[in-house]
Each structure stands twice: as structure tokens, then as C-alpha cells.
Write a protein that holds these residues in place. Structure first.
Motif, PDB file in Angstrom:
ATOM      1  N   ASN A   2       0.838  -1.198   0.000  1.00 26.19           N
ATOM      2  CA  ASN A   2       0.000   0.000   0.000  1.00 26.19           C
ATOM      3  C   ASN A   2       0.872   1.246   0.000  1.00 26.19           C
ATOM      4  N   TYR A   3       0.752   2.004  -1.078  1.00 27.13           N
ATOM      5  CA  TYR A   3       1.523   3.233  -1.253  1.00 27.13           C
ATOM      6  C   TYR A   3       0.592   4.433  -1.389  1.00 27.13           C
ATOM      7  N   THR A   4      -0.664   4.271  -0.942  1.00 29.38           N
ATOM      8  CA  THR A   4      -1.676   5.297  -1.174  1.00 29.38           C
ATOM      9  C   THR A   4      -1.274   6.639  -0.593  1.00 29.38           C
ATOM     10  N   SER A   5      -0.779   6.670   0.642  1.00 30.62           N
ATOM     11  CA  SER A   5      -0.440   7.948   1.274  1.00 30.62           C
ATOM     12  C   SER A   5       0.712   8.620   0.539  1.00 30.62           C
ATOM     13  N   GLU A   6       1.685   7.822   0.079  1.00 31.02           N
ATOM     14  CA  GLU A   6       2.824   8.369  -0.662  1.00 31.02           C
ATOM     15  C   GLU A   6       2.369   8.943  -2.008  1.00 31.02           C
ATOM     16  N   ILE A   7       1.503   8.210  -2.707  1.00 32.13           N
ATOM     17  CA  ILE A   7       0.999   8.678  -3.999  1.00 32.13           C
ATOM     18  C   ILE A   7       0.196   9.962  -3.818  1.00 32.13           C
ATOM     19  N   ASN A   8      -0.632  10.000  -2.765  1.00 29.71           N
ATOM     20  CA  ASN A   8      -1.461  11.181  -2.529  1.00 29.71           C
ATOM     21  C   ASN A   8      -0.637  12.396  -2.115  1.00 29.71           C
ATOM     22  N   SER A   9       0.404  12.182  -1.296  1.00 31.68           N
ATOM     23  CA  SER A   9       1.168  13.318  -0.772  1.00 31.68           C
ATOM     24  C   SER A   9       2.268  13.768  -1.734  1.00 31.68           C
ATOM     25  N   GLU A  10       2.951  12.820  -2.368  1.00 32.02           N
ATOM     26  CA  GLU A  10       4.072  13.169  -3.240  1.00 32.02           C
ATOM     27  C   GLU A  10       3.700  13.198  -4.725  1.00 32.02           C
ATOM     28  N   GLY A  11       2.644  12.473  -5.076  1.00 26.22           N
ATOM     29  CA  GLY A  11       2.229  12.411  -6.473  1.00 26.22           C
ATOM     30  C   GLY A  11       2.807  11.233  -7.232  1.00 26.22           C
ATOM     31  N   PHE A  12       3.653  10.426  -6.551  1.00 18.86           N
ATOM     32  CA  PHE A  12       4.275   9.296  -7.233  1.00 18.86           C
ATOM     33  C   PHE A  12       4.778   8.296  -6.199  1.00 18.86           C
ATOM     34  N   ALA A  13       5.103   7.095  -6.684  1.00 17.62           N
ATOM     35  CA  ALA A  13       5.750   6.072  -5.865  1.00 17.62           C
ATOM     36  C   ALA A  13       6.568   5.186  -6.785  1.00 17.62           C
ATOM     37  N   ILE A  14       7.690   4.704  -6.292  1.00 17.62           N
ATOM     38  CA  ILE A  14       8.557   3.783  -7.029  1.00 17.62           C
ATOM     39  C   ILE A  14       8.528   2.440  -6.301  1.00 17.62           C
TER      40      ILE A  14
END
Length: 241
Positions: A2-14
């Protein structure tokens, strides 16, 4: 995963280790079969700096079973939920000596089947009988993109640069971003890894400097139906196994 918070806050995830070596080799083989046997295809773009296949999932549909492995399906489900479908896909092959670069921008357009005037759909363009339009920002804010890395991607062979959290600012002109205060990240991704990003995230890429190839499969997703008779021209519902 789950990377939802990272995607929402930063706009991306690796996320690395999504595809095995065998899966990547199978994707490469399928792509090479098509490019060697159908070099005159209108959806192919070839220059000394870039080779691209537009409508990739329609041109090479055999790749979908390998792209949507259990890892990727679980990531989509756990981070975005159900109901999303493919709206656009492009394969990029940036050769070893490429001088191709892309300036900072947001992904503001979607591909649709025809031109129909609709409220808040603007900036129409057409290339090779493919209509593109800028939809209301609410549609863009809900969409996401997954970039599948067939090669190891670093700052030296054109990894994306992004402005963290710039997706949260709406549709902007680049000169309205203060680069003195913004955080920039170079998104290095291992072979077989993915990058998830939001369309409104400002992103760019530099020229290749290390003579290493960079191949990426770029896939955009939405779960929105379009109004006024407009339809996604590349819309493809994912098959459930």
C-alpha cells in the motif's frame, strides 16, 4: 503493497521487483517480434533519438498477460480499488546515444474517439486521426499512470525528474512554480520495477549520458465515463482471471 499515502502526498511512488527476469524477457521478445515485422505501422514513431509505439496495448495485446501479473494487479487493487481500465498506453525506447529530452510538464490530455463539444473539454488536437482533449481537472485528478521499466533507469539514461507534490496544485503553468522552494526528485527505477504517478505531477527527463538504453511501457488508467457521447479511444477493460 500500500503506497496510497505516498501517492497522494508526493504524487508518485517507485516500487521495484514487480516483474521477474523471465517476465521482462518475455515482454522484450513480444515487442521485438512486432517491431521487426511491422516497421511501417502508423502508430510507430522512429527517429535516432526515440522509438515509440502508441496504442501499445492494442498493437501488442499479447503483452497484457505478462504486464498484469499478480503483483501489478494487487498493487492496483490495494492502492486504487476496482473499476479502473486502460485509457492510453505508449512504449518508449530511448536508444543508448539519445539526445531526446522532455521539459517539465503535466499530462493534461486524454485520447477520445471523436471531437464532440462538451463543457470544460478544451484544447482539442488531432494527430494521425487520433483526437486528444484536455478534460476537466477532476478527471485528471482521479486518473493515474503506471510506468513499467524494462531497463534499469538512472539519472544518466533519462530517468524522470518530478516536482514532489506538484499534482496537488491543480493545472499550472510551469513558471508559476517556485523552483527555489520546490523539492525535485530523480526517479531511478530498477529493471522490472514500476513508477506510479498522477497526471498533474510535473515531470521531465534529461538526455542520456551513459550510453545505456531506456525502455518503458507507459499505461494510463481511469474509472470515469466521459459525458456527451465522448468515449475513450483506447479504453480497454482489464480481464479478471
Amino acid at each position: 503493497m500500500n503506497y496510497t499515502s505516498e501517492i497522494n502526498s508526493e504524487g508518485f511512488a517507485i516500487i521495484n521487483d514487480i516483474y521477474s527476469e523471465n517476465e521482462i524477457e518475455k515482454l522484450i521478445s513480444l515487442i521485438e517480434d512486432v517491431t521487426e515485422n511491422d516497421s511501417e505501422n502508423a502508430t510507430f514513431r522512429k527517429s535516432q533519438d526515440l522509438f515509440a509505439i502508441r496504442q501499445f496495448h492494442k498493437e501488442v495485446p499479447e503483452t497484457l498477460d505478462f504486464i498484469f501479473n499478480e503483483n501489478l494487479k494487487e498493487i492496483i487493487e490495494s492502492n486504487f480499488g476496482s473499476g479502473y481500465f486502460i485509457t492510453k498506453s505508449i512504449y518508449f525506447d530511448k536508444p543508448e546515444k539519445s539526445n531526446w529530452f522532455v521539459a517539465y510538464h503535466q499530462d493534461l490530455t486524454i485520447s477520445v474517439n471523436k471531437k464532440i463539444e462538451a463543457a470544460n473539454f478544451e484544447n482539442w488536437t488531432v494527430k494521425q486521426n487520433q483526437f486528444a482533449v484536455q478534460p476537466p481537472k477532476e478527471i485528471l485528478e482521479d486518473n493515474f499512470t503506471i510506468r513499467i521499466h524494462i531497463d534499469k533507469t538512472t539519472k544518466d539514461n533519462g530517468a524522470l525528474k518530478v516536482i514532489n507534490n506538484s499534482h496537488s496544485k491543480g493545472i499550472l503553468r510551469i513558471e508559476n512554480l517556485n523552483f527555489e522552494t520546490e523539492k525535485e526528485t530523480i526517479c531511478e527505477v530498477e529493471k522490472g520495477g514500476i513508477m506510479i504517478m498522477k497526471p498533474l505531477l510535473f515531470h521531465a527527463s534529461n538526455k542520456t549520458t551513459n550510453n545505456e538504453r531506456r525502455r518503458v511501457i507507459h499505461i494510463e488508467f481511469s474509472k470515469q465515463q466521459l459525458p456527451a457521447g465522448l468515449e475513450w479511444s483506447e479504453g480497454t477493460i482489464l480481464q479478471k482471471n
